[in-house]
Design a protein around this motif. Sequence first.
Motif, PDB file in Angstrom:
ATOM      1  N   TRP A  87       0.827  -1.213   0.000  1.00 28.79           N
ATOM      2  CA  TRP A  87       0.000   0.000   0.000  1.00 28.79           C
ATOM      3  C   TRP A  87       0.859   1.261   0.000  1.00 28.79           C
ATOM      4  CZ3 TRP A  87      -4.651   0.196  -1.643  1.00 28.79           C
ATOM      5  CH2 TRP A  87      -5.514  -0.895  -1.492  1.00 28.79           C
ATOM      6  N   ILE A  88       2.023   1.200   0.645  1.00 30.68           N
ATOM      7  CA  ILE A  88       2.944   2.342   0.620  1.00 30.68           C
ATOM      8  C   ILE A  88       3.449   2.575  -0.803  1.00 30.68           C
ATOM      9  CG2 ILE A  88       5.219   3.173   1.357  1.00 30.68           C
ATOM     10  CD1 ILE A  88       4.707   1.761   4.047  1.00 30.68           C
ATOM     11  N   ILE A  89       3.769   1.493  -1.501  1.00 36.71           N
ATOM     12  CA  ILE A  89       4.241   1.605  -2.891  1.00 36.71           C
ATOM     13  C   ILE A  89       3.119   2.124  -3.785  1.00 36.71           C
ATOM     14  CG2 ILE A  89       5.086   0.299  -4.886  1.00 36.71           C
ATOM     15  CD1 ILE A  89       6.480  -1.572  -2.875  1.00 36.71           C
ATOM     16  N   ILE A  90       1.895   1.653  -3.553  1.00 37.93           N
ATOM     17  CA  ILE A  90       0.752   2.154  -4.316  1.00 37.93           C
ATOM     18  C   ILE A  90       0.569   3.650  -4.075  1.00 37.93           C
ATOM     19  CG2 ILE A  90      -1.777   2.078  -4.508  1.00 37.93           C
ATOM     20  CD1 ILE A  90      -1.570  -0.951  -3.972  1.00 37.93           C
ATOM     21  N   ALA A  91       0.785   4.080  -2.822  1.00 33.34           N
ATOM     22  CA  ALA A  91       0.678   5.507  -2.502  1.00 33.34           C
ATOM     23  C   ALA A  91       1.722   6.318  -3.265  1.00 33.34           C
ATOM     24  CB  ALA A  91       0.838   5.717  -0.999  1.00 33.34           C
ATOM     25  N   VAL A  92       2.930   5.776  -3.388  1.00 39.07           N
ATOM     26  CA  VAL A  92       3.988   6.449  -4.158  1.00 39.07           C
ATOM     27  C   VAL A  92       3.575   6.573  -5.625  1.00 39.07           C
ATOM     28  CG1 VAL A  92       6.360   6.251  -5.013  1.00 39.07           C
ATOM     29  CG2 VAL A  92       5.854   5.739  -2.615  1.00 39.07           C
ATOM     30  N   ILE A  93       2.989   5.502  -6.178  1.00 36.24           N
ATOM     31  CA  ILE A  93       2.527   5.521  -7.570  1.00 36.24           C
ATOM     32  C   ILE A  93       1.433   6.563  -7.762  1.00 36.24           C
ATOM     33  CG2 ILE A  93       1.316   4.183  -9.352  1.00 36.24           C
ATOM     34  CD1 ILE A  93       2.725   1.693  -8.255  1.00 36.24           C
ATOM     35  N   VAL A  94       0.486   6.601  -6.822  1.00 34.21           N
ATOM     36  CA  VAL A  94      -0.632   7.545  -6.923  1.00 34.21           C
ATOM     37  C   VAL A  94      -0.145   8.985  -6.804  1.00 34.21           C
ATOM     38  CG1 VAL A  94      -2.708   8.382  -5.748  1.00 34.21           C
ATOM     39  CG2 VAL A  94      -2.373   5.923  -6.119  1.00 34.21           C
ATOM     40  N   ILE A  95       0.690   9.256  -5.777  1.00 31.20           N
ATOM     41  CA  ILE A  95       1.089  10.641  -5.490  1.00 31.20           C
ATOM     42  C   ILE A  95       2.172  11.130  -6.443  1.00 31.20           C
ATOM     43  CG2 ILE A  95       2.105  12.175  -3.765  1.00 31.20           C
ATOM     44  CD1 ILE A  95       0.856  10.295  -1.618  1.00 31.20           C
ATOM     45  N   ILE A  96       3.278  10.383  -6.521  1.00 30.87           N
ATOM     46  CA  ILE A  96       4.423  10.838  -7.317  1.00 30.87           C
ATOM     47  C   ILE A  96       4.257  10.484  -8.797  1.00 30.87           C
ATOM     48  CG2 ILE A  96       6.910  10.612  -7.684  1.00 30.87           C
ATOM     49  CD1 ILE A  96       7.228  10.143  -4.705  1.00 30.87           C
ATOM     50  N   GLY A  97       3.950   9.221  -9.061  1.00 28.75           N
ATOM     51  CA  GLY A  97       3.930   8.763 -10.446  1.00 28.75           C
ATOM     52  C   GLY A  97       2.738   9.213 -11.257  1.00 28.75           C
ATOM     53  N   THR A  98       1.629   9.512 -10.584  1.00 30.37           N
ATOM     54  CA  THR A  98       0.414   9.884 -11.322  1.00 30.37           C
ATOM     55  C   THR A  98       0.013  11.333 -11.067  1.00 30.37           C
ATOM     56  OG1 THR A  98      -0.297   7.583 -11.091  1.00 30.37           O
ATOM     57  CG2 THR A  98      -1.918   9.148 -11.900  1.00 30.37           C
ATOM     58  N   ALA A  99      -0.340  11.668  -9.827  1.00 33.36           N
ATOM     59  CA  ALA A  99      -0.798  13.024  -9.516  1.00 33.36           C
ATOM     60  C   ALA A  99       0.283  14.061  -9.830  1.00 33.36           C
ATOM     61  CB  ALA A  99      -1.214  13.113  -8.049  1.00 33.36           C
ATOM     62  N   VAL A 100       1.476  13.850  -9.294  1.00 31.50           N
ATOM     63  CA  VAL A 100       2.569  14.795  -9.529  1.00 31.50           C
ATOM     64  C   VAL A 100       3.074  14.699 -10.965  1.00 31.50           C
ATOM     65  CG1 VAL A 100       4.949  15.393  -8.904  1.00 31.50           C
ATOM     66  CG2 VAL A 100       3.292  14.837  -7.114  1.00 31.50           C
ATOM     67  N   GLY A 101       3.311  13.464 -11.441  1.00 30.06           N
ATOM     68  CA  GLY A 101       3.887  13.266 -12.765  1.00 30.06           C
ATOM     69  C   GLY A 101       3.093  13.922 -13.877  1.00 30.06           C
ATOM     70  N   PHE A 102       1.803  13.616 -13.942  1.00 27.68           N
ATOM     71  CA  PHE A 102       0.980  14.150 -15.022  1.00 27.68           C
ATOM     72  C   PHE A 102       0.730  15.646 -14.876  1.00 27.68           C
ATOM     73  CE2 PHE A 102       0.115   9.724 -15.899  1.00 27.68           C
ATOM     74  CZ  PHE A 102      -0.081   9.703 -17.275  1.00 27.68           C
ATOM     75  N   SER A 103       0.509  16.100 -13.647  1.00 29.39           N
ATOM     76  CA  SER A 103       0.190  17.517 -13.464  1.00 29.39           C
ATOM     77  C   SER A 103       1.371  18.414 -13.801  1.00 29.39           C
ATOM     78  CB  SER A 103      -0.298  17.785 -12.036  1.00 29.39           C
ATOM     79  OG  SER A 103       0.690  17.435 -11.090  1.00 29.39           O
ATOM     80  N   ILE A 104       2.575  18.051 -13.373  1.00 26.27           N
ATOM     81  CA  ILE A 104       3.721  18.915 -13.671  1.00 26.27           C
ATOM     82  C   ILE A 104       4.139  18.796 -15.140  1.00 26.27           C
ATOM     83  CG2 ILE A 104       4.570  18.923 -11.304  1.00 26.27           C
ATOM     84  CD1 ILE A 104       6.708  16.965 -12.058  1.00 26.27           C
TER      85      ILE A 104
END
Length: 299
Positions: free
Chosen positions: A223-240
């Motif tokens: 779940w921690i790794i999934i959180a990294v994917i959601v926050i860094i890899g998806t939310a942050v990645g696509f928005s920036i």
Amino acid sequence: MEEDKKNNIKGYMLAILGGVSWGISGVCSQYLFTQYDLSADWLTAIRMLLSGILLLVLAFRKEHTRIFKIWTKGKDTFWLIAFALAGLLLCQYTFLAAIKHSNSATATVLQSLNVVLMAIVMAVWNKKMMSRIQIAAIVLAFSGTYLIATKGSLTSMDVSAAGLTFGLLAAVGVVIYTLLSRPIIAAWGNLTITGWGMLIGGSVLFLITKAWIFPTNLDLPAWIIIAVIVIIGTAVGFSIFLESVKYIGPVKSTLLGCLEPASATLLSALLLGTRLTVIELIGFGFVVGTVFLSVSTKE
């Protein structure tokens, strides 16, 4: 003039960070697939849905109820839904389908054709020929991605008709979501548009894949790794990444987005102990060269 220079530097940094964020997501996803045997469809639906909610919460704190007003504007609502379904969701789903019908190396190479498609679309739209430097950057980006993904082996390319079709559609999806985001992000802000886009696309995929049925083997580290994917890899990645388009344009942004496979390969070596071959290092060098050429081009 000084302001333009600052904006360009900001755009380059955002595009590079976007590519690196996607690379981090790729490494984390690879770990989950190998260690927990997760479904790629389930993971994509969850990461899009949760990242959409996260981005909209952040947007609400900044814009308050204005984030809902886009739904009162028929034209902007149309473009938002098109961005979410014909762009974000199309790219996410077809990339996974390309992997399913071929392999990850083939899917990555086919998706990287987005840099070529974007350059052609913008050249036609602006009625302007591509410069030699721009063409060189495109060649380097595609060549570097190919070498990293396949290690230079032609036998790694397993291209069925379905794999080829889905891979090319993934490249088209990248072009679509990059271009469709420009006018509505300018009007409504990056967080709002990316958040709604992720939420819409994630909700559709959530229903299609029945993602409410959670895997039973997920522990706290997963779940921690999934959180990294959601926050860094998806939310942050696509928005920036989409924010970078505002400053340096779609062609340079997509070129710098090719840092995704390079950063994923490097992080796999550092975090997962994957050994890098000479061919991969050459490919990594090509992609880094793309960065320098992109900075020197005038779009």
